[in-house]
Motif scaffolding. Structure first.
Motif, PDB file in Angstrom:
ATOM      1  N   THR A  84      54.999  20.635  40.676  1.00 41.64           N
ATOM      2  CA  THR A  84      55.572  19.671  41.614  1.00 41.64           C
ATOM      3  C   THR A  84      55.265  20.120  43.034  1.00 41.64           C
ATOM      4  N   VAL A  85      55.044  19.146  43.916  1.00 41.19           N
ATOM      5  CA  VAL A  85      54.708  19.443  45.305  1.00 41.19           C
ATOM      6  C   VAL A  85      55.138  18.256  46.161  1.00 41.19           C
ATOM      7  N   THR A  86      55.507  18.535  47.402  1.00 43.29           N
ATOM      8  CA  THR A  86      55.948  17.503  48.340  1.00 43.29           C
ATOM      9  C   THR A  86      55.040  17.502  49.561  1.00 43.29           C
ATOM     10  N   GLY A  87      54.695  16.329  50.038  1.00 38.76           N
ATOM     11  CA  GLY A  87      53.841  16.218  51.216  1.00 38.76           C
ATOM     12  C   GLY A  87      53.649  14.769  51.616  1.00 38.76           C
ATOM     13  N   ARG A  88      52.589  14.525  52.396  1.00 36.15           N
ATOM     14  CA  ARG A  88      52.266  13.177  52.857  1.00 36.15           C
ATOM     15  C   ARG A  88      50.823  12.869  52.497  1.00 36.15           C
ATOM     16  N   TYR A  89      50.586  11.681  51.972  1.00 35.48           N
ATOM     17  CA  TYR A  89      49.227  11.289  51.610  1.00 35.48           C
ATOM     18  C   TYR A  89      48.393  11.021  52.856  1.00 35.48           C
ATOM     19  N   ASP A  90      47.143  11.502  52.816  1.00 33.35           N
ATOM     20  CA  ASP A  90      46.167  11.192  53.856  1.00 33.35           C
ATOM     21  C   ASP A  90      45.324  10.012  53.371  1.00 33.35           C
ATOM     22  N   SER A  91      45.854   8.802  53.563  1.00 36.27           N
ATOM     23  CA  SER A  91      45.185   7.609  53.031  1.00 36.27           C
ATOM     24  C   SER A  91      43.830   7.356  53.679  1.00 36.27           C
ATOM     25  N   GLY A  92      43.610   7.932  54.856  1.00 38.61           N
ATOM     26  CA  GLY A  92      42.320   7.755  55.517  1.00 38.61           C
ATOM     27  C   GLY A  92      41.187   8.474  54.814  1.00 38.61           C
ATOM     28  N   ASN A  93      41.510   9.377  53.930  1.00 42.64           N
ATOM     29  CA  ASN A  93      40.480  10.104  53.172  1.00 42.64           C
ATOM     30  C   ASN A  93      40.621   9.871  51.665  1.00 42.64           C
ATOM     31  N   THR A  94      41.063   8.682  51.304  1.00 38.90           N
ATOM     32  CA  THR A  94      41.138   8.330  49.888  1.00 38.90           C
ATOM     33  C   THR A  94      39.746   8.384  49.267  1.00 38.90           C
ATOM     34  N   GLY A 107      35.826   1.902  34.829  1.00 39.14           N
ATOM     35  CA  GLY A 107      36.482   1.510  36.066  1.00 39.14           C
ATOM     36  C   GLY A 107      36.430   2.631  37.081  1.00 39.14           C
ATOM     37  N   PHE A 108      37.521   2.817  37.793  1.00 37.73           N
ATOM     38  CA  PHE A 108      37.563   3.782  38.887  1.00 37.73           C
ATOM     39  C   PHE A 108      38.839   4.615  38.803  1.00 37.73           C
ATOM     40  N   GLU A 109      38.736   5.867  39.227  1.00 38.50           N
ATOM     41  CA  GLU A 109      39.915   6.684  39.476  1.00 38.50           C
ATOM     42  C   GLU A 109      40.080   6.818  40.988  1.00 38.50           C
ATOM     43  N   VAL A 110      41.321   6.876  41.427  1.00 39.48           N
ATOM     44  CA  VAL A 110      41.615   6.924  42.855  1.00 39.48           C
ATOM     45  C   VAL A 110      42.308   8.246  43.161  1.00 39.48           C
ATOM     46  N   VAL A 111      41.716   9.001  44.062  1.00 42.09           N
ATOM     47  CA  VAL A 111      42.196  10.343  44.405  1.00 42.09           C
ATOM     48  C   VAL A 111      42.515  10.379  45.902  1.00 42.09           C
ATOM     49  N   THR A 112      43.687  10.905  46.245  1.00 41.45           N
ATOM     50  CA  THR A 112      44.092  11.006  47.651  1.00 41.45           C
ATOM     51  C   THR A 112      44.573  12.422  47.949  1.00 41.45           C
ATOM     52  N   PRO A 113      44.145  13.012  49.079  1.00 41.32           N
ATOM     53  CA  PRO A 113      44.679  14.328  49.454  1.00 41.32           C
ATOM     54  C   PRO A 113      46.159  14.221  49.830  1.00 41.32           C
ATOM     55  N   LEU A 114      46.939  15.176  49.359  1.00 46.77           N
ATOM     56  CA  LEU A 114      48.351  15.267  49.719  1.00 46.77           C
ATOM     57  C   LEU A 114      48.514  16.442  50.675  1.00 46.77           C
ATOM     58  N   LEU A 115      48.857  16.138  51.941  1.00 46.13           N
ATOM     59  CA  LEU A 115      48.989  17.150  52.984  1.00 46.13           C
ATOM     60  C   LEU A 115      50.373  17.784  52.947  1.00 46.13           C
ATOM     61  N   MET A 116      50.401  19.111  53.029  1.00 44.86           N
ATOM     62  CA  MET A 116      51.671  19.839  53.033  1.00 44.86           C
ATOM     63  C   MET A 116      51.979  20.365  54.428  1.00 44.86           C
ATOM     64  N   ASP A 117      53.170  20.876  54.604  1.00 42.47           N
ATOM     65  CA  ASP A 117      53.618  21.309  55.930  1.00 42.47           C
ATOM     66  C   ASP A 117      52.782  22.443  56.497  1.00 42.47           C
ATOM     67  N   ASP A 118      52.156  23.256  55.635  1.00 42.93           N
ATOM     68  CA  ASP A 118      51.363  24.379  56.132  1.00 42.93           C
ATOM     69  C   ASP A 118      49.945  23.974  56.542  1.00 42.93           C
ATOM     70  N   GLY A 119      49.631  22.674  56.455  1.00 40.81           N
ATOM     71  CA  GLY A 119      48.317  22.188  56.868  1.00 40.81           C
ATOM     72  C   GLY A 119      47.279  22.161  55.772  1.00 40.81           C
TER      73      GLY A 119
END
Length: 276
Positions: A84-94, A107-119
């Motif tokens: 488990t991890v908490t952060g914010r999605y960087d939708s600009g780099n989907t 079809g397609f898989e969709v991957v998004t980076p999840l940014l954490m507080d440590d950068g």
């Protein structure tokens, strides 16, 4: 009876037989190790459903130290662990991963980076989406990525080994493979060395995404190969023994004249008379 086994011919046959049987036993042992390895993977997949997810940092090594760099891959025994991890999605780099098959459909898989507080960031695979109607290659219409803080529960998935080409179209990255080190070079932050297959998300993920199935390893195929190679080894040794026994019995009959037709004919012939 078996003194012939010490002749060069039979010693050569014995050496070849033992060499072949040894190779077959070793191949069986290798398949046995593969069976145990695959069984352990299946046990980890099943066990992950029965335990609470662990924090990401406790399972995966630290992300790369510089932007555009991926950290080391997790240990093999940590694959499929729920984290488990908490952060914010960087939708600009989907990242849109094309040519992915689920239930026989491409079809397609969709991957998004999840940014954490440590950068640092970790890639999260949201799941699979079908292509638009009428075209298997056209880009799908993707739902909006949740804004704000999200908590993700997912399975650790090793980076795919074959790095495919990565291109950016209309602000989104596209690729054929989820090769984490290759994708890290396209992102402006350090990245963890593996990605997550999404299990749960708060707030909830869009229902348009279908879960990417986790395939169990076919360990019973390896078990069958173990039995096969070891049986071949036994058959090879048995074949040598059978040939040696046949040779020994043939020599014994020839020397003893034990009732063969040729021996009986010779016994019936009269002795030549002695000239007067």
């Amino acid at each position: 009876m078996y003194r012939f086994l010490l002749t060069p011919r039979w010693l050569g046959i014995l050496a070849l037989t033992l060499a072949a049987a040894t190779v077959m036993v070793l191949l069986g042992n290798w398949q046995l190790s593969r069976y145990r390895e695959r069984s352990a993977i299946n046990e980890r997949i099943d066990a992950a459903d029965r335990v609470a997810p662990a924090p990401l940092a406790e399972v995966m090594p630290t992300a790369g130290g510089a932007a555009g760099v991926a950290g080391p891959a997790p240990a093999k025994e940590d694959a499929w662990t729920r984290v488990t991890v908490t952060g914010r999605y960087d939708s600009g780099n989907t990242i849109v991963v094309r040519g992915r098959t689920v239930d026989g459909k491409v079809g397609f898989e969709v991957v998004t980076p999840l940014l954490m507080d440590d950068g640092s960031a970790v890639l999260v695979d949201h799941g699979w989406v079908p292509p638009p109607p009428g075209s298997a290659t056209a880009r799908p219409q993707l739902p909006a990525t949740p804004s704000g803080q999200v908590t993700v529960v997912g399975r650790v998935h090793m980076s795919e080994s074959k790095p495919g080409a990565v291109e950016r179209r209309d602000g989104r990255l596209e690729t054929r493979r989820i090769a984490v080190p290759r994708l890290a070079g396209e992102l402006p932050y350090p990245l963890y060395g593996a990605y997550l297959l999404l299990d749960e998300q708060t707030p909830a993920a869009d229902p348009v995404f279908a879960a990417v199935p986790i395939q169990h390893e076919n360990n019973w195929q390896n078990a069958g190969y173990v039995v096969q190679w070891w049986l071949f080894a036994l058959m090879t040794l048995y074949g040598f023994g059978w040939l040696a026994r046949r040779e020994a019995l043939g020599d014994s009959r020839t020397k003893a004249g034990d009732g063969s037709p040729l021996s009986r004919d010779r016994a019936a012939e009269p002795s030549p008379s002695t000239p007067a």
